[in-house]
Structure formats: structure tokens, C-alpha cells
Design a protein around this motif. Structure first.
Motif, PDB file in Angstrom:
ATOM      1  N   LEU A 222       0.848  -1.190   0.000  1.00  0.00           N
ATOM      2  CA  LEU A 222       0.000   0.000   0.000  1.00  0.00           C
ATOM      3  C   LEU A 222       0.883   1.239   0.000  1.00  0.00           C
ATOM      4  O   LEU A 222       2.089   1.164   0.242  1.00  0.00           O
ATOM      5  CB  LEU A 222      -0.913   0.001   1.224  1.00  0.00           C
ATOM      6  N   GLU A 226      -0.582   7.094   3.325  1.00  0.00           N
ATOM      7  CA  GLU A 226      -1.856   6.841   4.005  1.00  0.00           C
ATOM      8  C   GLU A 226      -2.117   5.357   4.278  1.00  0.00           C
ATOM      9  O   GLU A 226      -3.081   5.028   4.971  1.00  0.00           O
ATOM     10  CB  GLU A 226      -3.015   7.401   3.176  1.00  0.00           C
ATOM     11  N   LYS A 228      -3.331   3.355   2.254  1.00  0.00           N
ATOM     12  CA  LYS A 228      -4.718   3.289   1.790  1.00  0.00           C
ATOM     13  C   LYS A 228      -4.833   2.802   0.350  1.00  0.00           C
ATOM     14  O   LYS A 228      -5.762   2.059   0.019  1.00  0.00           O
ATOM     15  CB  LYS A 228      -5.350   4.678   1.915  1.00  0.00           C
ATOM     16  N   TYR A 229      -3.882   3.202  -0.486  1.00  0.00           N
ATOM     17  CA  TYR A 229      -3.993   2.924  -1.913  1.00  0.00           C
ATOM     18  C   TYR A 229      -3.071   1.778  -2.335  1.00  0.00           C
ATOM     19  O   TYR A 229      -1.910   1.702  -1.907  1.00  0.00           O
ATOM     20  CB  TYR A 229      -3.687   4.177  -2.726  1.00  0.00           C
ATOM     21  N   SER A 281      -8.149   2.223  -3.951  1.00  0.00           N
ATOM     22  CA  SER A 281      -7.906   1.993  -2.523  1.00  0.00           C
ATOM     23  C   SER A 281      -8.111   0.533  -2.177  1.00  0.00           C
ATOM     24  O   SER A 281      -8.838  -0.202  -2.857  1.00  0.00           O
ATOM     25  CB  SER A 281      -8.846   2.866  -1.683  1.00  0.00           C
ATOM     26  N   ASP A 283      -9.779  -0.437   0.292  1.00  0.00           N
ATOM     27  CA  ASP A 283     -11.193  -0.569   0.658  1.00  0.00           C
ATOM     28  C   ASP A 283     -12.048  -0.841  -0.567  1.00  0.00           C
ATOM     29  O   ASP A 283     -12.971  -1.671  -0.526  1.00  0.00           O
ATOM     30  CB  ASP A 283     -11.682   0.702   1.362  1.00  0.00           C
TER      31      ASP A 283
END
Length: 358
Positions: A222, A226, A228-229, A281, A283
């Protein structure tokens, strides 16, 4: 460039591999290597010589300040005996970009291509012909000046070694399991994540070791800021399939601009698939797998070509993709790309370069 070729006595040649199915990856090396030295602001002494150990000073810059870059590419044996390289000019250009980033001397593209070609032809008896095998080519440049102090070296050695190889992953062309790493980071924007230097791979070793101890093939990284990505896998760029559309992380400076990655994007459009480069992301990936909107996932790289991904494990929970089966899009891209590389079907892109015959 005039390349000197050293003759090797017959009795000093290595025994050739007998069973191509047992090659593995990167364990066997051919009889010869190419070397060239950079000294007094010029490349000198280009030669093909016997594969041997280097004699370096303990204070050589490469040992202390990691001034080192490399490339990875392959030679393929076509069924009709042609020896083929896949987009070698792209590897040469990327290596020179890596050199510029680490304040190392570049090499004229035609000289590097000549060195690769002449070495492969000198070692063509090592080129395996069984299905799925190839001759892996590893051009490398290291800083060799002897000193302690943080500044660029003034002396370098460029060398090329060859290794007959089979599949990169022991699973072969079967879905692999990835572990999503959310603690360690591989590279940050503004760093050197987008070039091929050993430090990037050293930074990945701890996470990769931990993942393998848990039974995973590789780590999915990632972003450093963050966490996140999605960025890339240790040895591959990452792709997700949303039905008829491919999505891969955009090149933001921390991801290696893979040559196979670029080829997959071009090939996808040629085959009538949508292809998109953007931030994605973790997520979104987890939701996509859970909802079924992500129908397939795979990695791409020179070593593995295309490797289907059967599951991701994130925060200790496993998410299975496409029932842990190879998807139709992944299979089509793999088959088409490999058939082009081995000269089994027409190359509409001009990617393949014939350099000789076995």
C-alpha cells in the motif's frame, strides 16, 4: 562497439541442464558474462568472458551507499528456432533512467542492445526450448570506486549474466495468495520506487519473509503516506478486473513502470477491453471482491509474465477472488502475450526482436 570475446577451453565449460522442468528460477548460470568498466569518464574494455567472481575493494561504493541498478528481461526460443527478445529497447531505456536517478553514467542504447544480443548468441546452447522456459537476462551496474563518504562514485562496472529459467512461482500459472502489507512500506513518492535498484527490494524483504512464513506467495504493498492505496506486488505490477475493464494503479513515482504492465495495457485495448490507470484503494478492492464487481485479479512482470491472484488477505481476513480460479480475461491476456513472446502468433505491435537462430 568492439566487443572482445574470450575463448573458454572445452573442459572448463559447465554441464548443461538435462531436465528443463527442474530449472526453477535464477539458480543456474551460463558459462559467459559480459563486462565493461567506466573509468576516466568513459566506458572501456567491453568483453564477453568466462562467468566468474568479481574482485572488489571492501570500501567499494556499492557496498556502503547502494549505488546499484539492474534490469530483467528474457530471450525466448521460437518453435522454428528463432531467438526472440521482447521489447528490449524498453529495458535499455529504463535502465538509463535508473542510472540518471542514481547519478550513474548512462550507456548508449545501441551499445547495451549489442552487448545483450552478442552474449545471448554466444550462449544460445543454454536457451531452453521446453514450454514455459526462457533465458533470463540480468544487466546490472554497480559503483566500484573505493572510498567512504556519501557522494557518487567515479568508477562503475556494467555486467550482464544469463540464467535458463522455468516458472517464477513454484505454483506455475495457478492463482497465488497475496498478503496485504499495512505496516511496512516499500517506497514513497519522491524516492526511488520507480527505478530498479536493489534498495527497493531490500526494503521489501522483511514483509516478504513474514508473508511467506504464513504461506503467502508475495506481499501487496500500500502507499507509504496513508496506507490506503494499492501500489504493487514485490515482483509485479497489479491489475484488477471489473468485468470487461482492467484497473491498475497509476504511476505516481513510487511504482515501477513495468514493461509487461505497459504491454498488458496496450494488449487489453487491442482485445477490446477497457483499461484504466488510477488510484484504487484497498477498501475499494475489498468491497469489489466481496460484492463480486471485481471478477479477477493478476500481477504482471518479466519474471512471472502474468500471474493470476486467487486471494488477498487483509487485516488477517482472506478474500477469495473468482473462486480461486484463473479467470477468462487473465487467461486470454496471458495466452496472447506469451504466444507473441514465443513467436507463436502474429505480433501486431512490433514488440518482438529476432536476434538469431538456435
Amino acid at each position: 562497439m568492439k566487443i572482445t570475446v574470450e575463448q573458454i577451453p572445452e573442459q572448463e565449460l559447465k554441464p548443461k541442464f538435462q531436465d528443463a522442468s527442474q530449472l526453477g528460477f535464477g539458480r543456474i548460470f551460463t558459462d559467459r558474462m559480459f563486462t565493461m568498466r567506466y573509468i576516466n569518464n568513459a566506458w572501456t574494455e567491453p568483453k564477453i568472458e568466462k562467468y566468474k567472481k568479481f574482485n572488489l575493494d571492501p570500501s567499494a561504493c556499492v557496498f556502503h551507499y547502494s549505488q546499484e541498478i539492474f534490469e530483467g528481461m528474457k530471450a525466448y526460443a521460437a518453435e522454428d528456432g528463432r531467438i526472440l527478445l521482447f521489447r528490449p529497447e524498453q529495458n535499455v531505456r529504463r535502465m538509463n533512467k535508473s542510472a540518471e536517478r542514481l547519478v550513474m553514467p548512462t550507456i548508449p542504447e545501441e551499445d547495451m542492445l549489442q552487448a545483450i544480443t552478442e552474449l545471448v548468441l554466444a550462449e544460445k546452447e543454454w536457451l531452453p526450448r521446453a514450454a514455459g522456459t526462457s533465458l533470463y537476462i540480468r544487466p546490472t551496474m554497480i559503483a566500484t570506486e573505493a572510498f567512504l563518504g556519501v557522494h557518487p562514485s567515479t568508477e562503475y562496472t556494467f555486467f550482464i549474466i544469463l540464467s535458463p529459467v522455468g516458472a517464477y512461482y513454484k505454483e506455475g500459472f495457478k492463482p497465488v495468495k497475496l498478503y496485504v502489507e499495512d505496516t511496512f512500506v516499500r517506497a514513497a513518492v519522491g524516492g526511488v520506487g520507480d527505478i530498479k535498484t536493489g534498495g527497493n527490494y531490500a526494503a521489501s524483504l522483511m514483509a516478504g519473509y513474514r508473508a511467506q512464513q504464513k504461506g503467502f506467495s508475495q506481499v501487496l504493498w500500500l502507499d507509504a503516506k496513508e496506507r490506503k492505496y494499492v501500489e504493487e506486488v514485490g515482483a509485479m505490477n497489479m491489475f484488477f478486473v471489473f468485468g470487461n475493464k482492467l484497473v491498475t494503479p497509476a504511476l505516481t513515482g513510487s511504482i515501477l513502470p513495468g514493461i509487461t504492465r505497459a504491454s498488458v495495457l496496450e494488449l487489453a485495448k487491442y482485445l477490446g477491453l477497457e483499461a484504466e490507470e488510477r488510484a484504487i484503494s484497498i477498501d475499494e478492492v475489498i468491497e469489489g471482491i466481496s460484492s463480486g464487481s471485481i471478477t479477477e485479479a493478476f500481477g504482471s512482470g518479466t519474471a512471472a509474465v502474468i500471474s493470476p491472484v486467487g486471494s488477498l488477505t487483509y487485516k488477517e481476513k482472506e478474500y477469495v477472488i473468482n473462486g480461486n480460479q484463473v479467470g477468462n480475461v487473465t487467461q486470454q491476456l496471458y495466452d496472447t502475450l506469451v504466444n507473441i513472446q514465443y513467436g507463436r502468433q502474429a505480433d501486431p505491435f512490433g514488440w518482438v526482436r529476432e536476434i538469431g537462430k538456435i
